[in-house]
Design a protein around this motif. Sequence first.
Motif, PDB file in Angstrom:
ATOM      1  N   PHE A 100       0.840  -1.199   0.000  1.00 51.75           N
ATOM      2  CA  PHE A 100       0.000   0.000   0.000  1.00 51.75           C
ATOM      3  C   PHE A 100       0.875   1.248   0.000  1.00 51.75           C
ATOM      4  N   SER A 104       1.548   3.151  -3.514  1.00 51.71           N
ATOM      5  CA  SER A 104       0.953   4.484  -3.587  1.00 51.71           C
ATOM      6  C   SER A 104       2.014   5.533  -3.908  1.00 51.71           C
ATOM      7  N   TYR A 163      -1.878  -0.831  -6.360  1.00 51.99           N
ATOM      8  CA  TYR A 163      -1.931   0.466  -5.675  1.00 51.99           C
ATOM      9  C   TYR A 163      -1.316   1.547  -6.563  1.00 51.99           C
ATOM     10  N   ILE A 203      -5.875   9.196  -2.259  1.00 52.63           N
ATOM     11  CA  ILE A 203      -5.546   7.952  -1.594  1.00 52.63           C
ATOM     12  C   ILE A 203      -6.779   7.101  -1.285  1.00 52.63           C
ATOM     13  N   SER A 204      -7.988   7.704  -1.355  1.00 50.90           N
ATOM     14  CA  SER A 204      -9.154   6.964  -0.867  1.00 50.90           C
ATOM     15  C   SER A 204      -9.401   5.677  -1.652  1.00 50.90           C
ATOM     16  N   ILE A 207      -7.147   3.079  -0.331  1.00 51.99           N
ATOM     17  CA  ILE A 207      -7.555   2.574   0.987  1.00 51.99           C
ATOM     18  C   ILE A 207      -8.687   1.560   0.818  1.00 51.99           C
ATOM     19  N   GLY A 210      -7.368  -1.522  -0.514  1.00 48.49           N
ATOM     20  CA  GLY A 210      -6.589  -2.192   0.521  1.00 48.49           C
ATOM     21  C   GLY A 210      -7.447  -3.047   1.433  1.00 48.49           C
ATOM     22  N   ALA A 211      -8.640  -2.534   1.807  1.00 47.61           N
ATOM     23  CA  ALA A 211      -9.515  -3.294   2.699  1.00 47.61           C
ATOM     24  C   ALA A 211      -9.914  -4.617   2.066  1.00 47.61           C
ATOM     25  N   GLY A 274     -14.569  -2.434   3.315  1.00 49.41           N
ATOM     26  CA  GLY A 274     -14.088  -1.679   2.156  1.00 49.41           C
ATOM     27  C   GLY A 274     -15.219  -0.933   1.471  1.00 49.41           C
ATOM     28  N   LEU A 277     -16.256   1.954   3.717  1.00 53.23           N
ATOM     29  CA  LEU A 277     -15.232   2.999   3.666  1.00 53.23           C
ATOM     30  C   LEU A 277     -15.327   3.785   2.374  1.00 53.23           C
ATOM     31  N   SER A 278     -15.632   3.089   1.293  1.00 49.50           N
ATOM     32  CA  SER A 278     -15.683   3.798   0.011  1.00 49.50           C
ATOM     33  C   SER A 278     -16.811   4.827   0.030  1.00 49.50           C
TER      34      SER A 278
END
Lengths: 286, 335
Positions: A100, A104, A163, A203-204, A207, A210-211, A274, A277-278
């Motif tokens: 990540f 990134s 990423y 970055i969102s 992230i 990533g989840a 995830g 979060l999105s």
Amino acid sequence: MSDHNAAVTRPARRKSLFIPRSISLTCGLIVLAIVVVVALFPGIFTHYDPTLTDPMSMLKAPSAAHWFGTDNYGRDIFARVIYGTRIDILIGVGCVIVPFIFGSLMGLFAGYYGGKVDAVIMRILDVFMAFPFLVMVIAIVAILGSGIRNMLIAMWVVGWKEYARLVRSEVLVARQSEYVQAAKTMGYSELRVILRHIMPNVISSAIIYGASDIVMCMGTAASLSYLGIGVKPPTPEWGAIINEGKAFIQTAWWITVIPGAVLAFVGWGFSMLGDGLSDLLRADGQ
Amino acid sequence: MDALLHIEDLTVAFDLKYRITDALARRERKKLIAVDEVDLDLMPGDTLGLVGESGCGKTSLARAIMGLYRPSEGRIVLGGTDRTKLSGSEFRRSCGDIQMVFQDPYSSLNPRMTVRQMLKEELVKHRMCGKSEIPGRIRDILEMVGLSEEHADRYPSSFSGGQRQRICIARALALNPKIIVADEPVSALDVSIQAQILNLFVELQKKLNLTILFISHDLQVVRYISSHVAVMYLGRIMEYGEAEEIFRHPRHPYTRILLEAAPRMDVPVNPDEVREIIHGELPSPMNLPTGCRFHPRCPCATELCAKEEPLFDRSASHRCACHYPIMEDPDDGQR
């Protein structure tokens, strides 16, 4: 001056994360909480030793004494699953955190500088894209030797590319925006523009990816253990437990099916996380 | 009086994509010349209005001045130093002297920084004041643009367009710049808000003795705010002079047509009136016309215009790049 009192009453900050904003986020957080507690304090959930063999109770079906049954060495499957949680979570998170960050950063630099930097990074990435993920991991583990550490290294090496791609595509859009131009006219250094002004806005999606990537990494780790090149026995790891049970699938289904179901459940939880979060991160940017 | 900002022969060119097929066909590498040998002087305290159609290079000129585009030729002298020659760190330090307000207040604020974080970062990075003075300074800056301290801890998403543009102005003013480059700062706003923001510019200009380069395609706005006006067409300055002079006695046919084309609020529409309207499309800046670049669309063009590019008298107070400038305006007094 009518325009600038209109918005005064609006809330200045977003509400607390703990107020459920969506079903998926709530589900994800509950699963995450369970997993974290189990990983930290496995002893309070079971009094069995996950590695203690018991010849008297081999291949016992699930019962009040052994909730998930026992395996061919008489080990309690429930205890093995509980103690395996910590290892699986460490693998899942450990596999994601390094790619990540590295991926990134590569995406940020490739997208921001463009030109030669972009070309070099993207061509390296193409090399990794050309190999199927699992084949590449197996090849690297085969070279380095099995074990958790080498498995992590292998996953780091192949895991960063997604990423980098995600972040790069967002940077390509963000670097044209006027707030980035404005930051440049402020006389900030390029590193500051990249990390302080571009990064929080791009970055969102990484992230969110990533989840769900944690789930995929746990799956990959389980696959590697299943193939016998991941975690060494008798360490309790979900993939390894499933692998050990495959010889008894017709007589003792619980050794493979129940840990498999646990893996699927945790995977579902992280996917929900995830997803939630999105919604949260995307809405925040509005 | 010496110019605060002196622009000389400034050219901004962009390389166009050169594909393999172009190389095989032995085509020449093409360039898009967005700004072509522009000379401009900004006197201290002036508000220079830069007008022109969209695509004429106004924004490219502004961005080149700000250092966002690297000019291919020319000098940008700010307070005695040529900005195009500065090293990276010298350039970054000089950024405080010249600041920009962007066109779109919705995309020019970082959505993930509060107003306070944004202003604090500037003040700290440019060492504008001591740590303990920062909150007071932020309050002063916000009050200067008509906002208050309660707005400081919010994210841009909770502000309206007009408020956002105020924040953008606050951000530009925080570094005590000598010059503000405003690139169409009101064209993205509602008409009712435009006047407020324009008045804010006028007020700040007087109070802080700012020098402003104000870019717009809206002639009414430019006439209201500017002391001098430069008219740009296809990367060149066609006419330059004091604002009232240009609006009353435009010498360049292009300026005249531009003024004629703008709808006027104060005169009722007369259907019998024959208006000069501009013909044709804006030529491609990749393929500029020969001679005067306005001649294909100019009503007064002759053969000379197609052959020879008219020269610009750099010393005159009212300059015009035309072979046949309009010296007597028959409509004198109407405008």
